[in-house]
Design a protein around this motif. Structure first.
Motif, short mmCIF file in Angstrom:
data_model
loop_
_atom_site.label_atom_id
_atom_site.label_comp_id
_atom_site.label_asym_id
_atom_site.label_seq_id
_atom_site.Cartn_x
_atom_site.Cartn_y
_atom_site.Cartn_z
N SER A 146 -44.12 4.09 36.55
CA SER A 146 -43.94 5.07 35.48
C SER A 146 -42.90 6.08 35.95
CB SER A 146 -45.27 5.75 35.13
OG SER A 146 -45.82 6.39 36.27
N PHE A 147 -42.09 6.54 35.03
CA PHE A 147 -40.95 7.38 35.34
C PHE A 147 -41.30 8.85 35.15
CE2 PHE A 147 -36.58 8.96 33.96
CZ PHE A 147 -36.09 9.04 35.25
N SER A 148 -41.16 9.64 36.22
CA SER A 148 -41.45 11.09 36.15
C SER A 148 -40.19 11.90 36.45
CB SER A 148 -42.57 11.45 37.13
OG SER A 148 -42.17 11.17 38.47
N GLY A 149 -39.03 11.31 36.17
CA GLY A 149 -37.77 11.98 36.49
C GLY A 149 -37.55 13.28 35.76
N GLU A 150 -37.97 13.35 34.49
CA GLU A 150 -37.74 14.58 33.73
C GLU A 150 -38.50 15.75 34.35
OE1 GLU A 150 -38.32 16.55 29.29
OE2 GLU A 150 -38.74 14.42 29.57
N GLU A 151 -39.74 15.51 34.74
CA GLU A 151 -40.52 16.57 35.37
C GLU A 151 -39.85 17.07 36.65
OE1 GLU A 151 -44.98 17.37 37.27
OE2 GLU A 151 -44.42 15.38 36.56
N LYS A 152 -39.40 16.14 37.49
CA LYS A 152 -38.78 16.51 38.76
C LYS A 152 -37.45 17.25 38.54
CE LYS A 152 -41.60 14.28 41.71
NZ LYS A 152 -42.56 13.68 40.81
N LEU A 153 -36.64 16.78 37.61
CA LEU A 153 -35.33 17.38 37.38
C LEU A 153 -35.46 18.75 36.73
CD1 LEU A 153 -32.29 17.21 37.51
CD2 LEU A 153 -32.31 15.80 35.44
N ARG A 186 -52.60 20.94 41.71
CA ARG A 186 -51.94 21.68 42.78
C ARG A 186 -50.44 21.40 42.79
NH1 ARG A 186 -53.73 22.14 49.14
NH2 ARG A 186 -51.98 23.46 49.79
N SER A 187 -50.08 20.13 42.65
CA SER A 187 -48.66 19.76 42.63
C SER A 187 -47.94 20.44 41.46
CB SER A 187 -48.52 18.24 42.52
OG SER A 187 -47.18 17.87 42.38
N GLY A 188 -48.60 20.49 40.30
CA GLY A 188 -48.01 21.15 39.15
C GLY A 188 -47.82 22.64 39.38
N LEU A 189 -48.79 23.27 40.02
CA LEU A 189 -48.68 24.70 40.32
C LEU A 189 -47.56 24.97 41.32
CD1 LEU A 189 -52.49 25.59 40.62
CD2 LEU A 189 -50.93 26.33 38.81
N GLU A 190 -47.48 24.13 42.35
CA GLU A 190 -46.44 24.31 43.36
C GLU A 190 -45.06 24.05 42.77
OE1 GLU A 190 -49.04 23.29 47.39
OE2 GLU A 190 -47.88 21.70 46.40
N SER A 191 -44.97 23.09 41.83
CA SER A 191 -43.69 22.84 41.16
C SER A 191 -43.29 24.02 40.30
CB SER A 191 -43.80 21.58 40.29
OG SER A 191 -44.00 20.44 41.08
N ALA A 192 -44.28 24.78 39.82
CA ALA A 192 -44.01 25.98 39.02
C ALA A 192 -43.84 27.22 39.90
CB ALA A 192 -45.13 26.19 38.01
N ASN A 193 -43.64 26.99 41.20
CA ASN A 193 -43.35 28.06 42.16
C ASN A 193 -44.52 28.97 42.47
OD1 ASN A 193 -40.41 27.75 42.83
ND2 ASN A 193 -40.27 27.89 40.61
#
Length: 464
Positions: A146-153, A186-193
């Motif tokens: 599954s492609f999660s490129g948009e979230e990462k970019l 946790r990953s989502g929170l860390e991605s949101a700084n």
């Protein structure tokens, strides 16, 4: 004569069809940016968060793609098409593609992976995104992803504007849900700084001064009196609280300090578990799909019809409103629901039957608390299982979890609908011989077969 007229009509009709086709082709070619996404869940449409991020860009962004012969062509295509979509949306973005082998001088400046690397750069800031980080393995198919490129970019672009990370402390020591079971949140929170840390008050002796928020998720046992004093002192100041209750059959007798923490904002735990009979054939009665109130946290979820699912949710109500800290309900059940108060029987048998001792619906399952200045103070939820990895990917669970933190931290750009993971796609392993057979069959054999059949039918009609 009739034969000549029929031939003329056929010729005119053919020329008309060809003319329409040419005009349509010219029109579509001129409307390059016009797109219609007819896929399920709009998988090729950028999310609200991405659109907001692109429209708010105030600096030039340079994106570079490095690939080699080792790069999977399907992955390369997905990444390139995604970046091209970003480029269409913002004049601030430039995109360059490089063959890492043919351009070693350029590739040497970056950490290039032979499997493919995307580099996002703004001034001195740089973020490297390996292709394999954007493709998550499928649990159902060993050859799928599954492609999660948009979230990462998108998060890479968001991070360029962040100067300092906010610290969130997750309380431990009361059988709370451990962070190891909430890795996606946790990953989502860390991605949101946000910087996520664990806090055991027995060991630390205080809530750190840099704590932007205290998070308590699924406690099964009560806080001690000294811990409750520390939390109260923190909340009496500038502290903020995210409390998601867990299930405990003895909560009515063992949650004195947790109940007192909520009662400071007029919220009362009814010591009952919400039951929603026949709500959906897909869920058992212990799984609740709450209705949204239209609050800022849930407005986008409601707009996109993304539901939140809670299991073993504890019912709440505003008992004695606090004028200094007004509480507003954001999650509720239908009037057909009821609150099961016989928790020990529920835990032992796993079933429930409504009786006179139960709490009548509709029931409240979540509140937000503000101060007199309408500034966020707390989020109090009756359930916490939706935060664990097993459930957080369901419908709107992840967005609700992250939106409620974003609202509490007064970050409006973090109260949105985030990029979804792409559908599970499979790659077929085809040999060179099989590829040639597919080519000959689809490009040569089948067209030739249709041509022969058409010619035969035409010949038979002419003969007849």
């Amino acid at each position: 004569m009739n034969k000549w007229i029929r031939g003329t009509n056929a010729t005119v009709l053919s020329l008309a069809v060809i003319g329409i086709f040419i005009v349509l082709t010219i029109f579509l070619n001129s409307a390059k940016n016009m797109q219609v996404d007819l896929t399920q869940n709009n998988k090729f449409t950028l999310s609200d968060q991405t659109k907001q991020t692109l429209s708010a860009l105030d600096k030039d962004i340079r994106i570079l793609s490095f690939t080699t012969t080792e790069t999977n062509p399907y992955m390369k295509r997905e990444v390139v098409e995604l970046v091209e979509e970003y480029k269409k949306r913002s004049g601030r973005i430039t995109f360059e593609e490089y063959d890492a082998v043919a351009n070693p001088a350029v590739a040497k400046q970056y950490e290039v992976d032979p499997a493919g690397t995307l580099v996002v750069q703004s001034g001195e800031q740089k973020k490297t995104l390996p292709f394999y980080d954007m493709f998550l393995p499928s649990q159902q198919n060993p050859n799928g992803y599954s492609f999660s490129g948009e979230e990462k970019l998108t998060q890479a672009l968001v991070n360029f504007n962040v100067k300092e990370k906010r610290k969130l402390y997750f309380l431990s020591g009361h059988n709370e849900i451990p962070l190891t079971q909430m890795t996606l949140w946790r990953s989502g929170l860390e991605s949101a700084n946000y910087e996520v840390k664990e806090l055991n008050l027995l060991r630390e002796g205080k809530i750190p001064d840099d704590a932007e928020m205290l998070v308590i998720v699924g406690p099964e046992t009560d806080l001690s009196d000294k811990e409750a004093e520390l939390v109260k002192a923190y909340m009496d100041g500038k502290g903020k609280l995210y409390l998601a209750l867990g299930f405990n059959p003895d909560m009515s007798s063992k949650w004195k300090n947790i109940d007192a923490l909520m009662s400071a904002y007029g919220i009362k735990d009814q010591h009952a578990v919400a039951i929603e009979p026949k709500q959906s054939a897909m869920y058992d009665p212990l799984s609740i799909v709450p209705e949204y109130s239209g609050h800022e946290i849930t407005r986008k979820l409601q707009e996109y019809n993304l539901l939140t699912v809670m299991t073993l949710a504890v019912t709440l109500k505003v008992d004695q409103p606090n004028a200094d800290y007004p509480a507003t309900a954001i999650l509720s059940t239908t009037d057909k629901a009821y609150g099961e108060t016989d928790l020990k029987a529920l835990a032992g048998q796993g079933t429930s039957k409504k009786d006179a001792a139960d709490v009548a619906g509709p029931l409240e399952l979540g509140f937000v608390v503000e101060n007199k200045e309408k500034k966020p103070k707390a989020v109090v939820l009756g359930g916490s299982t939706f935060l664990v990895d097993r459930y957080i990917q369901q419908q709107g669970n992840r967005d609700f979890a992250l939106n409620s933190v974003g609202w509490l931290q007064e970050q409006k750009d973090q109260v949105t609908i985030r990029p979804r993971e792409g559908d599970n796609l499979s790659t077929a392993l085809v040999t060179g011989e099989q590829a040639n057979m597919i080519f000959l069959g689809t490009v040569v054999v089948f067209p030739l077969l249709f041509l022969l059949i058409g010619g035969f039918i035409w010949w038979r009609r002419r003969k007849g």
